[in-house]
Motif scaffolding. Structure first.
Motif, PDB file in Angstrom:
ATOM      1  N   VAL A 193       0.655  -1.045   0.073  1.00  0.00           N
ATOM      2  CA  VAL A 193       0.090   0.038  -0.014  1.00  0.00           C
ATOM      3  C   VAL A 193       0.900   0.993  -0.162  1.00  0.00           C
ATOM      4  O   VAL A 193       0.628   2.185  -0.721  1.00  0.00           O
ATOM      5  CB  VAL A 193      -0.999  -0.103   1.148  1.00  0.00           C
ATOM      6  N   ARG A 194       1.933   1.176   0.788  1.00  0.00           N
ATOM      7  CA  ARG A 194       2.775   2.553   0.667  1.00  0.00           C
ATOM      8  C   ARG A 194       3.644   2.495  -0.453  1.00  0.00           C
ATOM      9  O   ARG A 194       3.462   3.781  -0.946  1.00  0.00           O
ATOM     10  CB  ARG A 194       3.904   2.403   1.918  1.00  0.00           C
ATOM     11  N   GLY A 195       3.657   1.513  -1.333  1.00  0.00           N
ATOM     12  CA  GLY A 195       4.286   1.767  -2.517  1.00  0.00           C
ATOM     13  C   GLY A 195       3.285   2.216  -3.487  1.00  0.00           C
ATOM     14  O   GLY A 195       3.577   3.099  -4.435  1.00  0.00           O
ATOM     15  N   ILE A 196       2.063   2.013  -3.734  1.00  0.00           N
ATOM     16  CA  ILE A 196       0.925   2.225  -4.515  1.00  0.00           C
ATOM     17  C   ILE A 196       0.636   3.862  -4.173  1.00  0.00           C
ATOM     18  O   ILE A 196       0.579   4.523  -4.805  1.00  0.00           O
ATOM     19  CB  ILE A 196      -0.203   1.495  -4.284  1.00  0.00           C
ATOM     20  N   MET A 197       0.523   4.307  -2.837  1.00  0.00           N
ATOM     21  CA  MET A 197       0.280   5.452  -2.585  1.00  0.00           C
ATOM     22  C   MET A 197       1.387   6.522  -3.122  1.00  0.00           C
ATOM     23  O   MET A 197       1.006   7.845  -3.143  1.00  0.00           O
ATOM     24  CB  MET A 197      -0.044   5.670  -0.903  1.00  0.00           C
ATOM     25  N   ALA A 198       2.618   6.068  -3.398  1.00  0.00           N
ATOM     26  CA  ALA A 198       3.411   7.140  -3.727  1.00  0.00           C
ATOM     27  C   ALA A 198       3.248   7.166  -5.579  1.00  0.00           C
ATOM     28  O   ALA A 198       4.207   7.755  -5.841  1.00  0.00           O
ATOM     29  CB  ALA A 198       4.976   6.774  -3.291  1.00  0.00           C
ATOM     30  N   ARG A 199       2.324   6.476  -5.900  1.00  0.00           N
ATOM     31  CA  ARG A 199       2.260   6.556  -7.601  1.00  0.00           C
ATOM     32  C   ARG A 199       1.814   7.761  -7.924  1.00  0.00           C
ATOM     33  O   ARG A 199       0.752   8.403  -6.952  1.00  0.00           O
ATOM     34  CB  ARG A 199       1.642   5.100  -7.866  1.00  0.00           C
ATOM     35  N   PRO A 200       2.064   8.262  -9.074  1.00  0.00           N
ATOM     36  CA  PRO A 200       1.590   9.542  -9.503  1.00  0.00           C
ATOM     37  C   PRO A 200      -0.236   9.491  -9.454  1.00  0.00           C
ATOM     38  O   PRO A 200      -0.806  10.598  -9.464  1.00  0.00           O
ATOM     39  CB  PRO A 200       2.128   9.742 -10.967  1.00  0.00           C
ATOM     40  N   HIS A 201      -0.638   8.481 -10.253  1.00  0.00           N
ATOM     41  CA  HIS A 201      -2.102   8.462 -10.177  1.00  0.00           C
ATOM     42  C   HIS A 201      -2.859   8.609  -8.859  1.00  0.00           C
ATOM     43  O   HIS A 201      -3.849   9.220  -8.948  1.00  0.00           O
ATOM     44  CB  HIS A 201      -2.727   7.386 -11.177  1.00  0.00           C
ATOM     45  N   VAL A 202      -2.353   7.907  -8.068  1.00  0.00           N
ATOM     46  CA  VAL A 202      -2.990   8.136  -6.644  1.00  0.00           C
ATOM     47  C   VAL A 202      -2.678   9.612  -6.150  1.00  0.00           C
ATOM     48  O   VAL A 202      -3.634   9.966  -5.336  1.00  0.00           O
ATOM     49  CB  VAL A 202      -2.455   7.302  -5.493  1.00  0.00           C
ATOM     50  N   GLU A 203      -1.416  10.102  -6.236  1.00  0.00           N
ATOM     51  CA  GLU A 203      -1.310  11.474  -5.609  1.00  0.00           C
ATOM     52  C   GLU A 203      -2.444  12.425  -6.276  1.00  0.00           C
ATOM     53  O   GLU A 203      -2.632  13.440  -5.721  1.00  0.00           O
ATOM     54  CB  GLU A 203       0.143  11.625  -5.738  1.00  0.00           C
TER      55      GLU A 203
END
Length: 307
Positions: A193-203
């Protein structure tokens, strides 16, 4: 006669790029493509075969009471009859019960309970990991410190202690294993989850004002599912071994209920006179663990191929 001076002009050195190598023959390229395609096809067939075998084992486990030729608890004849004779397919045990029927029903208990333990452990660990990874801060610190406390404990000893304190039985065995099993999933899911949260589309979604629950449901959870499925599929074999170990120690269902680990333990005294009594249920445990691990690798290969 006048001397004829022949002047030979030296050719200038080549300064352009080196000539491209001649292409490989078409027959060689076609051969490589055919070989690669054949390997990929064989790997795909092998993966789906393993997944199909796991589904078949699950169906057999569900239908085990109907498939068992005899009552697994009641004696059917002379004790210690050898396999492939008057004692049936796998012979009889030390009190005359059908070994094949007991193995079928014991497989049902071990396999279905392993699936339930894995599913519940994955659900609890996924919820804890999602909440910790999504909100961070003190929530993440608190949940991860609790998780680390459970991870620091020797899981097998804790499971034995809990099962011994609660007493024998399927529900108590389930509780004993699930207490020590969910933290592994929580740690893995939290990192994902921490890795996915840092992705551009989530930000971008968070900057656009999308709520945390919608971000979790639409953007984070779909990215976590493949990792969760692969982790769980690779873990079923370990759960089967732990459940069989608890049963072997007498912490599973009370006698005379059929269970693979308990039947192996009770039959050890007959290993020299009637080797099939402890050997058959032990081999079934080994095959279940091996099949589930190979099927977990197959699931990982198929999901990686889809990406």
């Amino acid at each position: 006669m006048a001397d004829v001076l022949v002047q030979v002009e030296a050719q200038p050195a080549r300064t352009g790029p080196a000539p491209a190598p001649s292409p490989a023959p078409r027959w060689r390229l076609n051969g490589r493509r055919r070989a690669g395609g054949a390997d990929s096809r064989a790997r795909r067939i092998g993966d789906w075969t393993l997944i199909g075998l796991v589904l078949l084992v699950t169906v057999v486990a569900v239908l085990a009471p109907a498939l068992a030729p005899h009552d697994p608890v009641q004696p059917i004849g002379v004790p210690k009859l050898p396999p492939f004779g008057d004692g049936g397919l796998l012979g009889t045990d030390q009190i005359g019960r059908d070994t094949f029927s007991r193995v079928l029903v014991g497989l049902r208990t071990s396999w279905l309970l392993a699936l339930v333990v894995t599913g519940v452990g994955l659900l609890v660990g996924t919820v804890v990991g999602l909440v910790a990874g999504m909100f961070g801060g003190w929530v993440d610190s608190l949940l991860m410190r609790i998780t680390e406390v459970f991870l620091a404990l020797p899981s097998m000893l804790v499971a034995v202690a809990v099962a011994a304190a609660l007493g024998p039985g399927l529900v108590n065995t389930f509780l004993a294993v699930i207490v020590v099993w969910w933290p592994y999933y929580a740690r893995i899911i939290r990192g994902e989850v921490r890795g996915i949260m840092a992705r551009p589309h989530v930000e971008a979604a968070r900057m656009a004002g999308v709520g945390p629950l919608r971000v979790m449901w639409r953007h984070v959870l779909p990215g976590v599912v493949p990792t969760a499925v692969v982790t769980a599929s690779l873990d079923i074999g370990n759960v089967v071994m732990v459940l069989a170990s608890l049963s072997f120690l007498g912490l599973g269902q009370p006698a005379p209920a059929p269970e693979l680990g308990a039947d192996t333990s009770r039959g050890l005294v007959e290993i020299l006179d009637a080797w099939w009594i402890p050997l058959v249920p032990g081999l079934v445990v080994m095959l279940l663990s091996l099949l589930s691990n190979l099927a977990g690798d197959a699931v990982r290969n198929r999901l990686a191929h889809r990406r």
